[in-house]
Design a protein around this motif. Sequence first.
Motif, mmCIF file in Angstrom:
data_model
loop_
_atom_site.group_PDB
_atom_site.id
_atom_site.type_symbol
_atom_site.label_atom_id
_atom_site.label_comp_id
_atom_site.label_asym_id
_atom_site.label_seq_id
_atom_site.Cartn_x
_atom_site.Cartn_y
_atom_site.Cartn_z
ATOM 1 N N ALA A 1 52.625 42.239 38.436
ATOM 2 C CA ALA A 1 51.786 43.180 39.175
ATOM 3 C C ALA A 1 52.489 43.658 40.436
ATOM 4 C CB ALA A 1 50.453 42.530 39.523
ATOM 5 N N LEU A 2 53.109 42.738 41.161
ATOM 6 C CA LEU A 2 53.791 43.109 42.384
ATOM 7 C C LEU A 2 54.954 44.056 42.108
ATOM 8 C CD1 LEU A 2 53.770 39.659 44.220
ATOM 9 C CD2 LEU A 2 52.516 41.715 44.908
ATOM 10 N N ALA B 1 45.821 53.002 45.416
ATOM 11 C CA ALA B 1 45.053 53.533 44.293
ATOM 12 C C ALA B 1 45.361 52.777 43.004
ATOM 13 C CB ALA B 1 45.357 55.022 44.120
ATOM 14 N N GLU B 2 46.637 52.462 42.787
ATOM 15 C CA GLU B 2 47.015 51.725 41.587
ATOM 16 C C GLU B 2 46.479 50.294 41.626
ATOM 17 O OE1 GLU B 2 48.817 51.318 37.807
ATOM 18 O OE2 GLU B 2 48.249 53.036 39.041
ATOM 19 N N ALA B 3 46.475 49.687 42.812
ATOM 20 C CA ALA B 3 45.945 48.329 42.938
ATOM 21 C C ALA B 3 44.457 48.290 42.594
ATOM 22 C CB ALA B 3 46.182 47.809 44.352
ATOM 23 N N ARG B 4 43.711 49.267 43.054
ATOM 24 C CA ARG B 4 42.282 49.327 42.723
ATOM 25 C C ARG B 4 42.093 49.412 41.213
ATOM 26 N NH1 ARG B 4 42.432 53.327 46.799
ATOM 27 N NH2 ARG B 4 41.846 52.457 48.837
ATOM 28 N N ARG C 1 47.990 30.096 45.121
ATOM 29 C CA ARG C 1 47.474 31.378 44.663
ATOM 30 C C ARG C 1 47.739 32.530 45.633
ATOM 31 N NH1 ARG C 1 45.031 30.905 40.220
ATOM 32 N NH2 ARG C 1 43.799 32.819 40.347
ATOM 33 N N ILE C 2 48.899 32.481 46.293
ATOM 34 C CA ILE C 2 49.343 33.595 47.139
ATOM 35 C C ILE C 2 50.780 33.938 46.747
ATOM 36 C CG2 ILE C 2 49.801 34.419 49.479
ATOM 37 C CD1 ILE C 2 47.709 32.462 50.510
ATOM 38 N N TRP C 3 50.987 35.183 46.351
ATOM 39 C CA TRP C 3 52.312 35.689 45.994
ATOM 40 C C TRP C 3 52.620 36.879 46.894
ATOM 41 C CZ3 TRP C 3 48.659 34.035 42.608
ATOM 42 C CH2 TRP C 3 49.026 33.073 41.638
ATOM 43 N N ALA C 4 53.880 37.133 47.144
ATOM 44 C CA ALA C 4 54.249 38.255 48.009
ATOM 45 C C ALA C 4 55.559 38.886 47.549
ATOM 46 C CB ALA C 4 54.368 37.810 49.462
ATOM 47 N N ASP D 1 60.021 50.195 54.384
ATOM 48 C CA ASP D 1 59.771 48.915 53.734
ATOM 49 C C ASP D 1 58.358 48.854 53.155
ATOM 50 O OD1 ASP D 1 62.276 48.226 54.620
ATOM 51 O OD2 ASP D 1 61.542 47.179 56.392
ATOM 52 N N LEU D 2 58.230 48.080 52.095
ATOM 53 C CA LEU D 2 56.931 47.864 51.455
ATOM 54 C C LEU D 2 56.674 46.377 51.412
ATOM 55 C CD1 LEU D 2 54.553 49.274 49.950
ATOM 56 C CD2 LEU D 2 55.780 48.755 47.844
ATOM 57 N N ARG D 3 55.521 45.964 51.935
ATOM 58 C CA ARG D 3 55.156 44.547 51.968
ATOM 59 C C ARG D 3 53.824 44.359 51.230
ATOM 60 N NH1 ARG D 3 57.542 45.584 57.059
ATOM 61 N NH2 ARG D 3 55.542 46.315 57.886
ATOM 62 N N LEU D 4 53.852 43.575 50.169
ATOM 63 C CA LEU D 4 52.695 43.334 49.324
ATOM 64 C C LEU D 4 52.398 41.846 49.292
ATOM 65 C CD1 LEU D 4 53.851 45.514 46.286
ATOM 66 C CD2 LEU D 4 52.392 46.251 48.154
ATOM 67 N N VAL D 5 51.163 41.476 49.591
ATOM 68 C CA VAL D 5 50.736 40.082 49.503
ATOM 69 C C VAL D 5 49.513 40.011 48.598
ATOM 70 C CG1 VAL D 5 50.067 38.014 50.779
ATOM 71 C CG2 VAL D 5 51.570 39.702 51.869
ATOM 72 N N LEU D 6 49.647 39.341 47.470
ATOM 73 C CA LEU D 6 48.576 39.233 46.485
ATOM 74 C C LEU D 6 47.922 37.872 46.642
ATOM 75 C CD1 LEU D 6 48.968 40.155 42.697
ATOM 76 C CD2 LEU D 6 47.513 38.279 43.472
ATOM 77 N N ILE D 7 46.606 37.884 46.910
ATOM 78 C CA ILE D 7 45.839 36.647 47.042
ATOM 79 C C ILE D 7 44.852 36.602 45.887
ATOM 80 C CG2 ILE D 7 44.395 35.219 48.519
ATOM 81 C CD1 ILE D 7 45.998 38.106 50.194
#
Length: 428
Positions: A11-12, A267-270, A353-356, A421-427
């Motif tokens: 997903a990330l 928008a894609e995350a939603r 359960r946290i990925w980045a 830069d793009l910073r994504l943190v998935l919880i």
Amino acid sequence: MTWDDTSARAALRHLFDTAIRAADPRAILAAHLPQRPRGRVVVVGAGKSASVMAAAVEAAWPDGDLSGLVITRYGHAVPTTRIETVEASHPVPDAAGEATARRILGLMQGLSADDLVLALISGGGSALMALPDGGLTLADKQAVNRALLDSGATIGEMNCVRRHLSAIKGGRLAAAAHPARVVTLAISDVPGDDPTVIASGPTVPDPSSFAEAQAIVARYGVEVPAAVAAHLAAAADETPKPGDPRLARAEFHLIATPQMALEAVAAEARAMGLPPLLLGDSLEGEAGVVGTVLAGIAGSVRRHGHPLPAPCLLLSGGETTVTIRPGTPKGGRGGRNTECLLGLALALGGAERIWALMADTDGIDGSEENAGAIATPDTLARARGMGLDARDALSSHDSYGFFASLGDTIVTGPTLTNVNDLRLVLIA
């Protein structure tokens, strides 16, 4: 959706690719082109996206009088037929960049009011289009660039200094093109999308001064060559300022920005069932500290469901800094994204359960081949199992070596765009 390591990583990476697609010049540039002029069209440009932008112009305008010259980073050129592309060095300029910048400035001579200069500007242009002003040399510019990169100065501060050492930046390119119309199409890679900061603003008026550039050098203790210090002190030839009549026919248009890319990712995350929290497109500060702050927000989501409940995505852009302090061991390999990511991993301490993912949208984080890296709940445990010391890697600025040893770097090659830069943190 059930989140595990495989699905979270996928997903990330998908969301990172979404950001890059949203800023691809081949898909977006044509809609921003001006009307063709009565006279000539001269295309010039500088930046990591300059060559692919030139190719997009050729595709949109297949007929008519079209010529020009753009400069991009080594490995970033794409085939063009009427607009010449030259490759040069980034982030420290080289002789190829200097010679090409001189040629670009020469193309501005003899233009008429019926002619159009189409300037294609993107991140990296400051180093790539290096033309020393006055009695300065390329070696002077190289020394200043290296010192600024290690100083901890923001990109806005660095480019203020660069503008005042240049014969082409800070509006000088557009001034040289007078009386032709100048239309700039720009891809922003800087916090706040300030036109004077993107590639040091070669086609826009510069409100800053030599005094401000001197103050930045002093504030960060940047050691500059004697010729540079004398040039800044003399302040003999200021950059064109707002209201300069030579820039009256200069227009500036942003065709891609960090915010646009972030909104596409949101928008894609939603659509994927990951409500996003967009923290902003211009987060700055020391990379490791920013990582610690993002870890704090992610921890609050996991423990308290605030500022929103899991599953969710924390989303941010901007440009952090990495300050190389005196006494730091040599040999560290890393960039601001992997350093920020390592700061986050350490602060999370193996939280479940946290990925980045943190990466540069141009495909290059620092000086290595990776765009960035991914951190997982077991990053620190796997590192310990391999005898890696995460804190030592952070203090020695060897975040690339750390994540490369784990097999968690992201390698894309040049993406041919650059919206920071793009910073994504998935919880989950």
